[in-house]
Scaffold this motif. Structure first.
Motif, PDB file in Angstrom:
ATOM      1  N   THR A 243       6.961   1.416  -5.793  1.00  0.00           N
ATOM      2  CA  THR A 243       5.518   1.182  -5.748  1.00  0.00           C
ATOM      3  C   THR A 243       4.781   2.082  -6.729  1.00  0.00           C
ATOM      4  O   THR A 243       3.880   1.641  -7.453  1.00  0.00           O
ATOM      5  N   LEU A 244       5.164   3.353  -6.768  1.00  0.00           N
ATOM      6  CA  LEU A 244       4.555   4.283  -7.713  1.00  0.00           C
ATOM      7  C   LEU A 244       4.850   3.879  -9.155  1.00  0.00           C
ATOM      8  O   LEU A 244       3.990   3.989 -10.032  1.00  0.00           O
ATOM      9  N   PHE A 245       6.056   3.380  -9.392  1.00  0.00           N
ATOM     10  CA  PHE A 245       6.424   2.893 -10.722  1.00  0.00           C
ATOM     11  C   PHE A 245       5.497   1.766 -11.169  1.00  0.00           C
ATOM     12  O   PHE A 245       5.104   1.680 -12.333  1.00  0.00           O
ATOM     13  N   GLY A 246       5.135   0.881 -10.228  1.00  0.00           N
ATOM     14  CA  GLY A 246       4.227  -0.212 -10.566  1.00  0.00           C
ATOM     15  C   GLY A 246       2.864   0.284 -11.006  1.00  0.00           C
ATOM     16  O   GLY A 246       2.316  -0.192 -12.003  1.00  0.00           O
ATOM     17  N   PHE A 247       2.310   1.251 -10.267  1.00  0.00           N
ATOM     18  CA  PHE A 247       1.007   1.811 -10.638  1.00  0.00           C
ATOM     19  C   PHE A 247       1.067   2.484 -12.010  1.00  0.00           C
ATOM     20  O   PHE A 247       0.190   2.298 -12.852  1.00  0.00           O
TER      21      PHE A 247
ATOM     22  N   VAL B  62      -6.108   5.827 -10.807  1.00  0.00           N
ATOM     23  CA  VAL B  62      -5.949   7.152 -10.205  1.00  0.00           C
ATOM     24  C   VAL B  62      -6.330   7.117  -8.726  1.00  0.00           C
ATOM     25  O   VAL B  62      -5.608   7.638  -7.865  1.00  0.00           O
ATOM     26  N   VAL B  63      -7.462   6.472  -8.416  1.00  0.00           N
ATOM     27  CA  VAL B  63      -7.931   6.419  -7.028  1.00  0.00           C
ATOM     28  C   VAL B  63      -6.968   5.618  -6.159  1.00  0.00           C
ATOM     29  O   VAL B  63      -6.521   6.093  -5.094  1.00  0.00           O
ATOM     30  N   PHE B  64      -6.644   4.390  -6.607  1.00  0.00           N
ATOM     31  CA  PHE B  64      -5.730   3.553  -5.823  1.00  0.00           C
ATOM     32  C   PHE B  64      -4.357   4.201  -5.716  1.00  0.00           C
ATOM     33  O   PHE B  64      -3.721   4.165  -4.662  1.00  0.00           O
TER      34      PHE B  64
ATOM     35  N   ILE C   6      -4.468   7.153  -3.158  1.00  0.00           N
ATOM     36  CA  ILE C   6      -4.501   6.671  -1.769  1.00  0.00           C
ATOM     37  C   ILE C   6      -3.136   6.138  -1.363  1.00  0.00           C
ATOM     38  O   ILE C   6      -2.621   6.425  -0.266  1.00  0.00           O
ATOM     39  N   ASP C   7      -2.528   5.355  -2.258  1.00  0.00           N
ATOM     40  CA  ASP C   7      -1.217   4.782  -1.952  1.00  0.00           C
ATOM     41  C   ASP C   7      -0.157   5.873  -1.831  1.00  0.00           C
ATOM     42  O   ASP C   7       0.703   5.813  -0.944  1.00  0.00           O
ATOM     43  N   LEU C   8      -0.226   6.870  -2.710  1.00  0.00           N
ATOM     44  CA  LEU C   8       0.756   7.957  -2.652  1.00  0.00           C
ATOM     45  C   LEU C   8       0.619   8.739  -1.349  1.00  0.00           C
ATOM     46  O   LEU C   8       1.626   9.134  -0.742  1.00  0.00           O
ATOM     47  N   PHE C   9      -0.617   8.958  -0.899  1.00  0.00           N
ATOM     48  CA  PHE C   9      -0.825   9.670   0.368  1.00  0.00           C
ATOM     49  C   PHE C   9      -0.175   8.919   1.522  1.00  0.00           C
ATOM     50  O   PHE C   9       0.539   9.506   2.350  1.00  0.00           O
ATOM     51  N   LEU C  10      -0.411   7.600   1.593  1.00  0.00           N
ATOM     52  CA  LEU C  10       0.165   6.817   2.683  1.00  0.00           C
ATOM     53  C   LEU C  10       1.686   6.766   2.587  1.00  0.00           C
ATOM     54  O   LEU C  10       2.382   6.826   3.607  1.00  0.00           O
TER      55      LEU C  10
END
Length: 327
Positions: A261-265, A210-212, A215-219
């Motif tokens: 990238t979101l799919f990977g998370f 959730v945290v990573f 952060i990644d989604l924000f960027l």
């Protein structure tokens, strides 16, 4: 596991060794076929090798074009010249950095089998997270540098500067947190027995995803969002054909990279929460697949004419011997 009757046992020393973590839930499509494919000898290394080769090819092409620009400098100077050079350096760092990081992962995967070596298993989880987030750091540098170059009126200067600082001060350091966990002795990589075979696996807490992911989604949204908004708001200021091509290319490839990238998370988090773990080799394959798509998306932001010009420049040098036009 009720899915196929296979035995799944955890290391008894694991702090999360509870009855609920041993008994795996029934799902519609068990991942063991995919896990077995990822664990097949040479599969993870093949995905890493494909990624290394892809990023190296684009790195060489961008380097060739950079040398051409040095020999035939344009009239761009001042702030825009500085931003243009930053973009060239950023795409070079992205391609060469990704190539180097995953070459290390490739060598690591061939030194010994993480499924049979407990020491390698402990390092494997941290290494895969580290190289993945380093690659994303280089990717966001490219997007922010490109946005800064197009923002000639500095309307988004403060937000781009904030995103750039956040990227290097917050996002980049988090990529090394797995190593901190190893030193502290709280690493989550373990050995599981799956269908009679010992597998190196990772079972991080959901909160880490959730945290990573946040952060990644924000960027991702910041980089792609300000870029699309910047271009759309400039429709009346630039030639419509040029802006339309920029909007289509940058929006399409930027959004595709964000979705992948979101799919990977989401995939890693879903597998981990559904089965209590995900095999490291499965993570490597998923990792390399996603980053390969990212490499293609970011480099295809440049039109094919850019790469054709770089190749023609190289061919011209070969024909002329010393790289100078005899005419």
């Amino acid at each position: 596991c009720p899915c196929n009757g296979g035995a799944v046992t955890r290391n008894p020393d694991s702090p999360r060794n509870t009855e609920s973590s041993v008994t795996q839930p029934t799902v519609a499509m068990p991942p063991y076929a995919l896990f077995a494919f990822a664990s097949t000898e040479g599969v993870a290394a093949a995905f890493c090798a494909a990624l290394v080769l892809t990023s190296l090819v684009f790195a060489v092409l961008h380097t060739m074009e950079s040398y051409r620009l040095k020999e035939n400098p344009d009239n761009t100077s001042g702030v825009q010249g500085t931003r243009s050079r930053l973009l060239r350096k950023s795409i070079g760092l992205f391609n060469y950095g990704t190539c180097a990081a995953y070459f290390i992962l490739l060598v690591f995967s061939r030194l010994d089998d993480v499924d049979s070596n407990e020491t390698y298993c402990k390092w494997a989880a941290g290494l895969q997270v580290n190289v993945y987030m380093l690659s994303l750091t280089f990717l966001y540098r490219v997007l922010l540098a490109r946005a800064s170059l197009i923002d000639s009126c500095d309307r988004y200067r403060c937000f781009i500067k904030f995103s750039w600082t956040f990227l290097h001060a917050v996002y980049l350091p988090t990529s090394f947190t797995p190593y901190v966990s190893m030193v502290a002795g709280t690493e989550s990589s373990l050995h599981y027995e799956i269908d009679g075979h010992m597998r190196c696996a990772d079972d991080p807490e959901l909160v880490l995803f959730v945290v990573f992911g946040a952060i990644d989604l924000f960027l991702s949204v910041a980089c792609v969002g300000i870029f699309v908004h910047m271009l759309c708001s400039s429709m009346g200021e630039l030639s419509s054909g040029l802006v339309r091509r920029l909007v289509i290319r940058n929006s399409a490839f930027g959004i595709t990279s964000t979705i992948v990238t979101l799919f990977g998370f989401v995939t890693a988090a879903t597998v981990t929460e559904s089965y209590g773990y995900h095999p490291i080799k499965f993570g490597w394959v998923l990792n390399c697949f996603i980053v390969t798509i990212n490499v293609l998306c970011i480099n295809f932001i440049w039109e094919y004419r850019f790469y054709a010009r770089a190749i023609r420049s190289k061919n011209t040098k070969n024909k002329n011997g010393n790289g100078h036009n005899p005419n």
